[in-house]
Structure formats: C-alpha cells, structure tokens
Design a protein around this motif. Structure first.
Motif, PDB file in Angstrom:
ATOM      1  N   ILE A  93      -7.001  -9.033 -43.891  1.00 21.30           N
ATOM      2  CA  ILE A  93      -8.406  -9.381 -43.707  1.00 21.30           C
ATOM      3  C   ILE A  93      -8.553 -10.846 -43.326  1.00 21.30           C
ATOM      4  N   GLU A 111      -6.758 -12.808 -41.529  1.00 23.32           N
ATOM      5  CA  GLU A 111      -6.554 -13.086 -40.112  1.00 23.32           C
ATOM      6  C   GLU A 111      -7.767 -12.658 -39.291  1.00 23.32           C
ATOM      7  N   ASP A 112      -8.377 -11.525 -39.651  1.00 24.78           N
ATOM      8  CA  ASP A 112      -9.596 -11.076 -38.960  1.00 24.78           C
ATOM      9  C   ASP A 112     -10.728 -12.080 -39.156  1.00 24.78           C
ATOM     10  N   ALA A 123     -10.149 -15.180 -37.022  1.00 22.47           N
ATOM     11  CA  ALA A 123     -10.447 -14.914 -35.610  1.00 22.47           C
ATOM     12  C   ALA A 123     -11.950 -14.931 -35.364  1.00 22.47           C
ATOM     13  N   PHE A 124     -12.719 -14.358 -36.292  1.00 20.18           N
ATOM     14  CA  PHE A 124     -14.177 -14.369 -36.136  1.00 20.18           C
ATOM     15  C   PHE A 124     -14.718 -15.789 -36.266  1.00 20.18           C
TER      16      PHE A 124
END
Length: 221
Positions: free
Chosen positions: A190, A192-193, A196-197
């Motif tokens: 989570i 890393e997501d 990125a956002f």
C-alpha cells in the motif's frame, strides 16, 4: 452451519476476523500542508484524480479532544486516545481512536502505526476520566475528504477551540493535508501506491513521513 451448532457470539466473530487477518488495525500515513492561497488549486487537482468526480468531496466539521494515559510507574510510554465528534451531524456517535507508536523503519515509504477506531456513546468522557486519562489538548477541524480506491485524502483547516461566543481562530495560514489507508497487518505494498499518488500532487503539496519521535524530542527540549 449444522442445525445444532451454537449461535456465534461477538467474541467468536472477532476471533475469526483476527484469524482471517481482516481487522484494519494498521494506518499508513503521509502528511503535508498547503497555503490558504493555493488550496483551491489543490482541491481542483484532487477532484480530477479521485473517485466520484461528479458528486464532489465530502465535507466535515469535527471537534477532537486528545487524551493522554500515563503509566503511574513511568515504565511505559504514555498512550494517546483521541475522541472526535461531528459538529455538523449531532446524531453521530463519538469516535474513539487509539494510536500506537509509529513504526521506526526508515526505508518504509509511509508512516506506519497501529490504530483502533470505536464508535462510542456520550458517556465516553466520564469513562476516560475514570480510567485516569487527562486532556492534553483539543481543537476543531473543518475541511474536505476525497477517496481514491481505499486511500483517503483530507484537506482540513485546524482551529483553536473558541472561548464562549468568540469565533474560531485558525492556528495557521495553511491547510493540513493527509493521505491515509487503514488496512490489516502485512499490506506493505500500500505504501508504494500512496507514494505514487502523492507524487501526482506535487508541487502543490509535498506529502512526507513525519518523524514523531523527533517532534516529541523537540517539544521536550
């Protein structure tokens, strides 16, 4: 289920949830701030990136009281408990949140800390006082909440609690921005997501890990 099987109790349900690893007791968190003069641009960017674009963001107006429960023998760190009440929805229950110590892993892309959220009745303050909890500080917070999948993004103005009939006073000329996800243990992808956002929101706001241990040390010194 067999016809003669005993009914499942709340304890049984909780036990099964723990075994199935579906208790959302971990919070992944990034924080930042944006000046008042730039908040409308950030809100516009979030409307384009997040879900339910047509409906727009949810709004909230809450009051939060932070309690500290100290170890009388001073052998353990104080526990923090937060009580939040919706000022714009008086029929909603109080929300009690326990926040554990942040994980110290330096290579993790977000802050990771243990949390527990519980809906409670209006007798909560009396109960906490009986436990020995003491109010550390309180404030009100008003702003917007967006969703992107399981990520929650809040953009909020923090106010001092007014005395008597005085108008709420903002504590700064900026908005607090938080990106968070509640998840079961072991969902580290989570982070890393979320990173990125968060990169899509630059340069309007820089969402980073906050070193709470360093802040605590600075407050003491």
């Amino acid at each position: 289920m067999a016809a003669n099987a005993p009914p499942m109790t709340a304890t049984d349900s909780l036990s099964q949830a723990v075994k199935a690893n579906i208790i959302h007791n971990q919070e992944y968190l990034l924080q930042g701030s944006v000046l008042d003069s730039a908040v409308e641009v950030l809100l516009h960017r979030l409307r384009g990136l997040c879900d339910n674009v047509d409906a727009g963001p949810e709004t909230f107006d809450d009051q939060e009281v932070c309690f500290i429960l100290r170890d009388p023998n001073q052998q353990a760190l104080p526990s923090m408990l937060r009580v939040r009440k919706a000022l714009d929805a008086r029929d909603m229950p109080y929300q009690l949140r326990y926040i554990g110590q942040a994980d110290g892993e330096k290579n993790r892309p977000t802050v990771l800390r243990s949390v527990l959220d519980i809906a409670c009745s209006g007798m909560l303050f009396e109960f906490l006082n009986e436990l020995g909890c003491r109010i550390e500080y309180e404030y009100s917070v008003k702003g917007y909440m967006f969703r992107k999948g399981r990520m929650k993004i809040t953009v909020a103005k923090v106010f001092k609690i007014p005395q008597s009939s005085m108008a709420p006073e903002p504590i700064s000329q900026s908005y607090l921005v938080e990106l968070s996800v509640l998840a079961p243990t072991g969902q580290d992808a989570i982070g890393e997501d979320m990173r990125a956002f968060a990169d899509q929101l630059r340069p309007l706001v820089q969402l980073d890990k906050i070193d709470y241990k360093r802040l605590s040390h600075m407050a003491v010194t």
